[in-house]
Design a protein around this motif. Sequence first.
Motif, mmCIF file in Angstrom:
data_model
loop_
_atom_site.group_PDB
_atom_site.id
_atom_site.type_symbol
_atom_site.label_atom_id
_atom_site.label_comp_id
_atom_site.label_asym_id
_atom_site.label_seq_id
_atom_site.Cartn_x
_atom_site.Cartn_y
_atom_site.Cartn_z
ATOM 1 N N SER A 171 0.894 -1.377 -0.072
ATOM 2 C CA SER A 171 -0.073 -0.110 -0.121
ATOM 3 C C SER A 171 0.898 1.294 -0.020
ATOM 4 C CB SER A 171 -0.946 -0.018 1.264
ATOM 5 O OG SER A 171 -1.856 -1.193 1.265
ATOM 6 N N ALA A 172 0.431 2.442 -0.468
ATOM 7 C CA ALA A 172 0.850 3.581 -0.605
ATOM 8 C C ALA A 172 0.207 4.761 -0.350
ATOM 9 C CB ALA A 172 1.574 3.921 -2.010
ATOM 10 N N ALA A 173 0.731 5.813 0.111
ATOM 11 C CA ALA A 173 0.131 7.243 0.399
ATOM 12 C C ALA A 173 -0.633 7.444 -0.951
ATOM 13 C CB ALA A 173 0.965 8.091 0.840
ATOM 14 N N THR A 174 -1.806 8.010 -0.382
ATOM 15 C CA THR A 174 -2.415 8.610 -1.657
ATOM 16 C C THR A 174 -2.193 10.088 -1.943
ATOM 17 O OG1 THR A 174 -4.529 7.355 -1.036
ATOM 18 C CG2 THR A 174 -5.062 8.906 -2.213
ATOM 19 N N PRO A 175 -1.947 10.332 -3.132
ATOM 20 C CA PRO A 175 -1.522 11.625 -3.525
ATOM 21 C C PRO A 175 -2.277 12.768 -3.021
ATOM 22 C CG PRO A 175 -1.262 10.287 -5.360
ATOM 23 C CD PRO A 175 -2.102 9.411 -4.308
ATOM 24 N N GLU B 1 -16.721 -6.844 -3.510
ATOM 25 C CA GLU B 1 -16.280 -6.833 -2.185
ATOM 26 C C GLU B 1 -14.783 -7.622 -2.031
ATOM 27 O OE1 GLU B 1 -18.924 -7.236 0.811
ATOM 28 O OE2 GLU B 1 -20.254 -5.547 0.447
ATOM 29 N N GLU B 2 -15.140 -8.948 -2.688
ATOM 30 C CA GLU B 2 -13.794 -9.845 -2.595
ATOM 31 C C GLU B 2 -13.458 -9.841 -4.070
ATOM 32 O OE1 GLU B 2 -12.646 -10.897 0.010
ATOM 33 O OE2 GLU B 2 -14.000 -9.934 1.529
ATOM 34 N N ALA B 3 -12.535 -9.459 -4.174
ATOM 35 C CA ALA B 3 -11.752 -9.634 -5.593
ATOM 36 C C ALA B 3 -10.844 -10.927 -5.560
ATOM 37 C CB ALA B 3 -10.811 -8.482 -5.924
ATOM 38 N N GLY B 4 -11.126 -11.751 -6.556
ATOM 39 C CA GLY B 4 -10.408 -12.983 -6.563
ATOM 40 C C GLY B 4 -9.180 -13.028 -7.276
ATOM 41 N N LEU B 5 -8.950 -12.668 -8.443
ATOM 42 C CA LEU B 5 -7.752 -12.239 -9.003
ATOM 43 C C LEU B 5 -7.773 -11.329 -9.767
ATOM 44 C CD1 LEU B 5 -7.427 -16.161 -10.667
ATOM 45 C CD2 LEU B 5 -6.038 -15.009 -8.544
ATOM 46 N N PRO B 6 -7.603 -10.135 -9.050
ATOM 47 C CA PRO B 6 -7.936 -8.970 -9.977
ATOM 48 C C PRO B 6 -6.367 -8.636 -10.599
ATOM 49 C CG PRO B 6 -7.103 -8.589 -7.624
ATOM 50 C CD PRO B 6 -7.588 -9.965 -7.865
ATOM 51 N N GLY C 267 -1.276 -11.205 -7.892
ATOM 52 C CA GLY C 267 -1.126 -12.173 -6.860
ATOM 53 C C GLY C 267 -2.025 -11.832 -5.669
ATOM 54 N N PRO C 268 -1.993 -12.727 -4.635
ATOM 55 C CA PRO C 268 -2.912 -12.713 -3.446
ATOM 56 C C PRO C 268 -2.556 -11.624 -2.579
ATOM 57 C CG PRO C 268 -1.214 -14.469 -3.136
ATOM 58 C CD PRO C 268 -1.084 -14.049 -4.551
ATOM 59 N N ARG C 269 -1.482 -11.116 -2.297
ATOM 60 C CA ARG C 269 -1.393 -9.788 -1.575
ATOM 61 C C ARG C 269 -2.254 -8.634 -2.149
ATOM 62 N NH1 ARG C 269 3.827 -8.352 -1.744
ATOM 63 N NH2 ARG C 269 3.502 -6.958 0.183
ATOM 64 N N TYR C 270 -1.912 -8.657 -3.278
ATOM 65 C CA TYR C 270 -2.651 -7.474 -4.041
ATOM 66 C C TYR C 270 -4.197 -7.471 -3.903
ATOM 67 C CZ TYR C 270 -4.483 -4.603 -7.616
ATOM 68 O OH TYR C 270 -5.377 -3.883 -8.640
ATOM 69 N N ALA C 271 -4.705 -8.851 -4.145
ATOM 70 C CA ALA C 271 -6.122 -9.068 -4.087
ATOM 71 C C ALA C 271 -6.661 -8.684 -2.660
ATOM 72 C CB ALA C 271 -6.587 -10.674 -4.421
ATOM 73 N N GLN C 272 -5.857 -9.038 -1.668
ATOM 74 C CA GLN C 272 -6.435 -8.584 -0.307
ATOM 75 C C GLN C 272 -6.321 -7.299 -0.178
ATOM 76 O OE1 GLN C 272 -3.758 -11.158 2.107
ATOM 77 N NE2 GLN C 272 -4.598 -13.312 1.343
ATOM 78 N N ALA C 273 -5.461 -6.688 -0.536
ATOM 79 C CA ALA C 273 -5.009 -5.191 -0.225
ATOM 80 C C ALA C 273 -6.266 -4.535 -1.163
ATOM 81 C CB ALA C 273 -3.880 -4.943 -0.584
ATOM 82 N N LEU C 274 -6.480 -4.841 -2.267
ATOM 83 C CA LEU C 274 -7.744 -4.241 -3.061
ATOM 84 C C LEU C 274 -8.904 -4.553 -2.296
ATOM 85 C CD1 LEU C 274 -8.825 -2.759 -5.566
ATOM 86 C CD2 LEU C 274 -8.670 -5.084 -6.748
#
Length: 206
Positions: free
Chosen positions: A89-93, A161-166, A186-193
Amino acid sequence: MSGIGPVEPGEDTSARDAPDPGSSLLHDPPRGRLGRLYDRHRRVALLAGAAIAALLAGGGYLYATRPRQPPPPPPPYPSQVVEVAYLSSAATPPGAPPRSFSFGVVLRVESGPPVTVSRIAQPYAGLSVTSVPRPPFRTKAGSARKVVITMHVTECGKVPEEAGLPFLDVTLRNTRAMQVQSFILGPRYAQALSSAVRVACDDDSR
């Protein structure tokens, strides 16, 4: 006693038929040492001419039958040499609209000519995407670039609400071709999204 005059030509002869005293000097090769030198020079000249003719003929044959170098291989397609991986995750501009969130990815170009990113998109109708740097931007072979992706939820009902393979759709271009490549992060991105979408779209707003 009277003198003897010049011999008169016969009946069937004339002065023009008489042999020219100097003709033998013009056409006959010289004799003696000078003649040997003349013959030697003539033979050398003939041999040299034959050698040059043979050399030219051999050179032409070698040129015509020389092995042809194959053309250089074309550069790789951009999708074959580009990798996109999720970081965190990153700071929103500053200035981003409400219900926005950001995360970082790294884009690597392994080989070939530089690759230009012309567009970054994602598959959900309820999300819009911007990035820093903004497309188009170029990355050289052997280098990596960090890209901050900012997503804005425009309509919560169109975002799962739950992205499987974004994935991200990235338009890539190099000297070989332009391609749209889908990168599954990957799964880390899917969980973060999924987590960011839940925060942006609470029960009241949905």
